[in-house]
Design a protein around this motif. Structure first.
Motif, PDB file in Angstrom:
ATOM      1  N   LYS A   1       6.091   7.477 -12.809  1.00  0.00           N
ATOM      2  CA  LYS A   1       5.417   6.541 -11.909  1.00  0.00           C
ATOM      3  C   LYS A   1       6.385   6.084 -10.815  1.00  0.00           C
ATOM      4  O   LYS A   1       7.516   5.676 -11.110  1.00  0.00           O
ATOM      5  CB  LYS A   1       4.889   5.338 -12.697  1.00  0.00           C
ATOM      6  CG  LYS A   1       4.114   4.329 -11.859  1.00  0.00           C
ATOM      7  CD  LYS A   1       4.946   3.146 -11.490  1.00  0.00           C
ATOM      8  CE  LYS A   1       4.254   2.225 -10.498  1.00  0.00           C
ATOM      9  NZ  LYS A   1       5.104   1.071 -10.121  1.00  0.00           N
TER      10      LYS A   1
ATOM     11  N   GLY B   1       0.123  -4.985  -8.849  1.00  0.00           N
ATOM     12  CA  GLY B   1       1.157  -4.392  -9.696  1.00  0.00           C
ATOM     13  C   GLY B   1       0.585  -3.479 -10.769  1.00  0.00           C
ATOM     14  O   GLY B   1       1.303  -3.036 -11.669  1.00  0.00           O
TER      15      GLY B   1
ATOM     16  N   ASP C   1       1.697   0.347 -12.775  1.00  0.00           N
ATOM     17  CA  ASP C   1       2.458   0.504 -14.027  1.00  0.00           C
ATOM     18  C   ASP C   1       1.475   0.717 -15.184  1.00  0.00           C
ATOM     19  O   ASP C   1       1.686   1.561 -16.051  1.00  0.00           O
ATOM     20  CB  ASP C   1       3.264  -0.764 -14.354  1.00  0.00           C
ATOM     21  CG  ASP C   1       4.425  -0.999 -13.400  1.00  0.00           C
ATOM     22  OD1 ASP C   1       4.767  -0.071 -12.653  1.00  0.00           O
ATOM     23  OD2 ASP C   1       4.974  -2.119 -13.412  1.00  0.00           O
TER      24      ASP C   1
ATOM     25  N   ASP D   1      11.306  -3.703  -5.177  1.00  0.00           N
ATOM     26  CA  ASP D   1       9.982  -3.243  -5.589  1.00  0.00           C
ATOM     27  C   ASP D   1       9.519  -4.111  -6.740  1.00  0.00           C
ATOM     28  O   ASP D   1       9.366  -3.659  -7.842  1.00  0.00           O
ATOM     29  CB  ASP D   1      10.072  -1.778  -6.013  1.00  0.00           C
ATOM     30  CG  ASP D   1       8.727  -1.227  -6.443  1.00  0.00           C
ATOM     31  OD1 ASP D   1       7.706  -1.778  -6.003  1.00  0.00           O
ATOM     32  OD2 ASP D   1       8.703  -0.271  -7.212  1.00  0.00           O
TER      33      ASP D   1
END
Ligand code: ASP
Ligand code: MG
Length: 417
Positions: free
Chosen positions: A7, A151, A154, A415
């Motif tokens: 990722k 986010g 993930d 990030d």
């Protein structure tokens, strides 16, 4: 040969040159003999920019349309990355979240994954292709496009790794791994070789934003081995797994902080059964998340209690308490917002007495008074005044033997979300 999910976060694919570098990195992995499924976020600040644009048109944009808008960011990334891979002679194919089989519930803006049907992903892997999947998005059964919350890429990566039974899920970001604390605050923060899911979950929830908490929950639930590492270098990252083999004598693994806290105190509340249920039931009903709750002893038939909420929810929480005054004759409400929650986390705490006492001692030696405390088996959190954050964290870091000789590497733009 292993099956990898890799990722890459927004800053790792922030511009064309970085995109190229990521393509090369994936090709290297394939050359080592592995199969690769790649999950990418939107480039750089794309998601924020899209939100800003929407807000210029409408201060309260409809959640459904925001999902339509925001998912475009990831679609650009997957297509460009696939194009880059073809450019260096690799067979790649990009898929949106729905093409990759992500079925979610109907909650626009923070949908939960109900099911993943990764048929096309698996077929493409069979054909020897590198599969690139858009992060943070899915579709409801009725065909509506959804996003998984900020986010959320993930989570896409970890959930997909579980669904296709990948051997490892690598999260590439702009820091070298999980640190004992924020390397921007403590220069000699230590990069952890490994950390357990539970510790990572506490750190993620406490404000260490390298990993999305929901992704860690998934990883724990499905026992997905996670590696957090930098996309800017080849340094070893941090492994997140069930039981981290604890280094000798390590009691505290990490220190997290969260500036997003405000305290509300309700003073002189009549001590009758059901008061807490009434207050917190009402707050929950209004969607206000409460974190730490402290109640003091009863005096003259009344009690005081305090709780914390996210800074952005302070006004709303106060309004809810005000609205209760007719039913609940308290004396006074006070609030405070220049606060920070500092937390120490470590699985070793369970078997070592005195860990919390040491924390209180270190903080008081810095001349800072502790406003609230909360504990679990593997963490102790203290709410203190915000002004002394750096000093306190540095002192705790040293007191729990976390300092290292090395300077932490902090690459690229952050990030972190
Ligand atoms: N692009 C989305 C965001 O900025 C998802 C992600 O990056 O994980 O929140
Ligand atoms: Mg992220």
């Amino acid at each position: 040969m292993s099956l990898y999910v890799m990722k890459f976060g927004g800053s790792s694919v922030g511009d064309i040159e970085r995109m190229q570098r990521v393509a090369k990195r994936i090709a290297d992995k394939q050359d080592e003999g592995h199969r690769c499924v790649v999950v990418v976020s939107a480039m750089g600040d794309t998601t924020d920019d899209l939100i800003d644009q929407a807000k210029l048109l409408n201060a309260q944009p409809p959640a459904r349309e925001m999902d339509m808008l925001m998912t475009t960011g990831e679609q650009i990334s997957v297509a460009l990355l696939s194009i880059a891979l073809h450019g260096i002679g690799r067979e790649a194919v990009s898929y949106t979240g729905w093409q990759a089989g992500f079925r979610t519930d109907e909650t626009h803006g923070r949908a939960r994954i109900n099911e993943i049907v990764p048929r096309r992903v698996l077929e493409s892997l069979e054909r020897g292709q590198i599969v690139i999947v858009a992060g943070f998005q899915g579709m409801t059964l009725s065909g509506e496009i959804t996003t998984l919350g900020r986010g959320g890429s993930d989570t896409t990566a970890v959930a997909l790794a579980a669904a296709i039974k990948a051997d490892v899920c690598e999260i590439y970001t702009d820091v070298d791994g999980i640190y004992s604390t924020d390397p921007r605050i403590v220069k000699n923060a230590r990069k952890l070789k490994e950390i357990s899911y539970d510790e990572m979950l506490e750190l993620a929830n406490l404000g260490a934003a390298v990993l999305h908490p929901r992704a860690v929950e998934y990883a724990k639930q499905y026992q997905v081995k996670l590696v957090v590492r930098s996309s800017f270098n080849y340094n070893e990252g941090t492994v997140v797994k069930e039981e981290a083999s604890m280094e000798q004598g390590v009691v505290v693994s990490g220190i997290a902080y969260d500036k997003n806290v405000a305290r509300i105190s309700i003073l002189g509340v009549p001590d009758i059964p059901g008061v807490l249920a009434q207050v917190f039931g009402k707050l929950a009903g209004e969607g206000v998340d409460v974190d730490i709750i402290v109640q003091s002893g009863v005096q003259n038939g009344t009690a005081d209690f305090s709780f914390t909420v996210a800074l952005g929810e302070l006004d709303r929480a106060k309004a809810v308490i005000d609205s209760l005054h007719s039913e609940l004759p308290y004396r006074e409400v006070t609030s405070e917002d220049n606060l920070v929650k500092v937390s120490i986390v470590g699985a070793g705490m369970v078997s070592h007495p005195g860990v919390a006492a040491k924390m209180f001692d270190v903080i008081s030696r810095e001349g800072v008074s502790i406003k609230m405390v909360s504990t679990s088996e593997i963490k102790v959190s203290c709410v203190v005044e915000a002004g002394n954050l750096q000093q306190i964290i540095q002192a705790l870091h040293t007191a729990y033997d976390l300092d290292t000789e090395e300077q932490a590497y902090v690459g690229g733009p952050q990030d972190r979300r």
